[in-house]
Motif scaffolding. Structure first.
Motif, PDB file in Angstrom:
ATOM      1  N   LEU A 151      41.264  44.196  29.046  1.00  0.00           N
ATOM      2  CA  LEU A 151      40.088  43.840  30.184  1.00  0.00           C
ATOM      3  C   LEU A 151      40.135  44.975  31.163  1.00  0.00           C
ATOM      4  N   GLU A 152      38.977  45.365  31.587  1.00  0.00           N
ATOM      5  CA  GLU A 152      38.757  46.283  32.576  1.00  0.00           C
ATOM      6  C   GLU A 152      38.229  45.292  33.880  1.00  0.00           C
ATOM      7  N   VAL A 153      39.012  45.434  35.103  1.00  0.00           N
ATOM      8  CA  VAL A 153      38.857  44.236  35.901  1.00  0.00           C
ATOM      9  C   VAL A 153      38.429  45.102  37.500  1.00  0.00           C
ATOM     10  N   GLN A 154      37.589  44.569  37.878  1.00  0.00           N
ATOM     11  CA  GLN A 154      37.027  45.182  39.175  1.00  0.00           C
ATOM     12  C   GLN A 154      36.814  44.311  40.151  1.00  0.00           C
ATOM     13  N   LEU A 155      37.097  44.233  41.370  1.00  0.00           N
ATOM     14  CA  LEU A 155      37.003  43.294  42.570  1.00  0.00           C
ATOM     15  C   LEU A 155      35.589  44.079  43.153  1.00  0.00           C
TER      16      LEU A 155
ATOM     17  N   SER B 178      38.472  50.042  39.475  1.00  0.00           N
ATOM     18  CA  SER B 178      38.783  49.435  38.326  1.00  0.00           C
ATOM     19  C   SER B 178      40.002  50.085  37.651  1.00  0.00           C
ATOM     20  N   VAL B 179      40.838  49.073  37.103  1.00  0.00           N
ATOM     21  CA  VAL B 179      42.002  49.129  36.576  1.00  0.00           C
ATOM     22  C   VAL B 179      41.830  48.278  35.268  1.00  0.00           C
ATOM     23  N   PRO B 180      42.382  49.072  34.165  1.00  0.00           N
ATOM     24  CA  PRO B 180      42.633  48.278  32.941  1.00  0.00           C
ATOM     25  C   PRO B 180      43.542  47.009  33.193  1.00  0.00           C
ATOM     26  N   GLY B 181      43.276  45.803  32.545  1.00  0.00           N
ATOM     27  CA  GLY B 181      44.017  44.894  32.376  1.00  0.00           C
ATOM     28  C   GLY B 181      44.044  44.061  33.866  1.00  0.00           C
ATOM     29  N   SER B 182      45.006  43.438  34.349  1.00  0.00           N
ATOM     30  CA  SER B 182      44.961  42.630  35.478  1.00  0.00           C
ATOM     31  C   SER B 182      44.948  43.746  36.694  1.00  0.00           C
ATOM     32  N   PRO B 183      44.258  43.902  37.878  1.00  0.00           N
ATOM     33  CA  PRO B 183      44.445  45.176  38.794  1.00  0.00           C
ATOM     34  C   PRO B 183      45.868  45.121  39.142  1.00  0.00           C
ATOM     35  N   VAL B 184      46.284  44.293  39.492  1.00  0.00           N
ATOM     36  CA  VAL B 184      47.868  44.295  39.870  1.00  0.00           C
ATOM     37  C   VAL B 184      48.381  42.913  39.618  1.00  0.00           C
TER      38      VAL B 184
ATOM     39  N   ASP C 168      39.467  33.831  40.257  1.00  0.00           N
ATOM     40  CA  ASP C 168      40.625  34.323  40.249  1.00  0.00           C
ATOM     41  C   ASP C 168      41.416  34.420  38.976  1.00  0.00           C
ATOM     42  N   VAL C 169      41.132  33.516  37.956  1.00  0.00           N
ATOM     43  CA  VAL C 169      41.507  33.651  36.553  1.00  0.00           C
ATOM     44  C   VAL C 169      41.584  34.865  36.028  1.00  0.00           C
ATOM     45  N   TRP C 170      40.693  35.856  36.173  1.00  0.00           N
ATOM     46  CA  TRP C 170      40.671  37.269  35.738  1.00  0.00           C
ATOM     47  C   TRP C 170      41.502  38.131  36.428  1.00  0.00           C
ATOM     48  N   LEU C 171      42.167  37.667  37.602  1.00  0.00           N
ATOM     49  CA  LEU C 171      43.050  38.679  38.266  1.00  0.00           C
ATOM     50  C   LEU C 171      44.556  38.282  37.840  1.00  0.00           C
ATOM     51  N   ARG C 172      44.684  37.358  37.136  1.00  0.00           N
ATOM     52  CA  ARG C 172      46.358  37.039  36.821  1.00  0.00           C
ATOM     53  C   ARG C 172      46.729  37.807  35.646  1.00  0.00           C
ATOM     54  N   PRO C 173      47.927  38.072  35.425  1.00  0.00           N
ATOM     55  CA  PRO C 173      48.324  38.893  34.414  1.00  0.00           C
ATOM     56  C   PRO C 173      47.922  38.281  33.078  1.00  0.00           C
TER      57      PRO C 173
ATOM     58  N   GLY D 129      28.247  45.091  26.795  1.00  0.00           N
ATOM     59  CA  GLY D 129      27.896  44.158  28.051  1.00  0.00           C
ATOM     60  C   GLY D 129      28.852  44.161  29.128  1.00  0.00           C
ATOM     61  N   CYS D 130      28.791  43.343  30.114  1.00  0.00           N
ATOM     62  CA  CYS D 130      29.555  43.312  31.304  1.00  0.00           C
ATOM     63  C   CYS D 130      29.558  42.101  31.799  1.00  0.00           C
ATOM     64  N   PHE D 131      30.679  41.233  32.649  1.00  0.00           N
ATOM     65  CA  PHE D 131      30.638  39.914  33.128  1.00  0.00           C
ATOM     66  C   PHE D 131      30.900  40.212  34.593  1.00  0.00           C
ATOM     67  N   VAL D 132      30.258  39.484  35.347  1.00  0.00           N
ATOM     68  CA  VAL D 132      30.518  39.249  36.846  1.00  0.00           C
ATOM     69  C   VAL D 132      30.844  37.740  37.130  1.00  0.00           C
ATOM     70  N   ASP D 133      32.047  37.494  37.734  1.00  0.00           N
ATOM     71  CA  ASP D 133      32.178  36.080  38.328  1.00  0.00           C
ATOM     72  C   ASP D 133      32.358  35.913  39.572  1.00  0.00           C
TER      73      ASP D 133
END
Length: 194
Positions: free
Chosen positions: A118-122, A19-25, A108-113, A141-145
């Motif tokens: 956002l906290e994003v996790q694969l 889990s990484v805040p913002g885009s993971p990388v 993949d939209v959530w992985l872009r800068p 709440g939480c989302f999963v795409d």
């Protein structure tokens, strides 16, 4: 040599689902698409409408989730897609799941800068790559795409509607992932034989 180590560490972080805040990388579009394309098969969502989404869970699965009310979403997402709401509304605690097919945009939209709050996790859901995400300011709440096809995703939202929220953010996301697992398995069963 250092560049290879850095790239290796980036790959490990992405694949491990840290889990990484913002885009993971900060990923460009091609890299983000590559990360979410490792799926067991492609399940196209074209023509999959809210009425069908509402039938995605069996009665037994709804009971296991504590769901007592199922209804097509009243409003569509930004593309006009209307999903289905599965909620526990008869007694406390009250919570809801929303499942929305999004054939116009991939996970993949959530992985872009871009998004900084956002906290994003694969994660993997029923063998499919998925992006779990939540706003750092949202404690309910939480989302999963789930990346079910190139340029398409199955969106799942879990929200806790009773105050105070006794669940941690990790528990909220675990519930979203559990619903995503059920919905994706059933989607594969329903549409994966095409």
């Amino acid at each position: 040599m250092i560049a290879f180590r850095v790239l290796g560490m980036v790959a490990l972080v992405v694949l491990a689902g840290c889990s990484v805040p913002g885009s993971p990388v900060p990923m460009d579009e091609a890299a983000a698409k590559a990360v979410v394309s490792a799926r067991p098969k492609e399940i196209r969502l074209d023509g999959f409408v809210e009425g069908q989404v509402c039938e995605l869970l069996t009665a037994a699965q709804r009971k296991d989730l504590g769901v007592d009310y199922v209804m097509p979403a009243e409003a569509g997402d930004r593309f006009g897609n209307r999903g289905c709401g599965f909620s526990r509304s008869g007694e406390k605690p009250r919570y809801a799941y929303q499942v929305t097919p999004v054939p116009q945009e991939g996970a993949d939209v959530w992985l872009r800068p871009g998004e900084t709050n956002l906290e994003v996790q694969l994660v993997r859901v029923a063998g499919f790559p998925a992006v779990q995400n939540r706003r750092t300011t949202d404690g309910r709440g939480c989302f999963v795409d789930v990346s079910v096809a190139d340029g398409q995703r199955l969106g799942i939202q879990y929200s806790y509607d009773t105050e105070p929220v006794p669940l941690t953010t990790g528990e909220l996301c675990q519930r979203a992932v559990a619903m995503a697992e059920l919905a994706t398995r059933n989607l594969v069963e329903l549409r994966g034989k095409r």
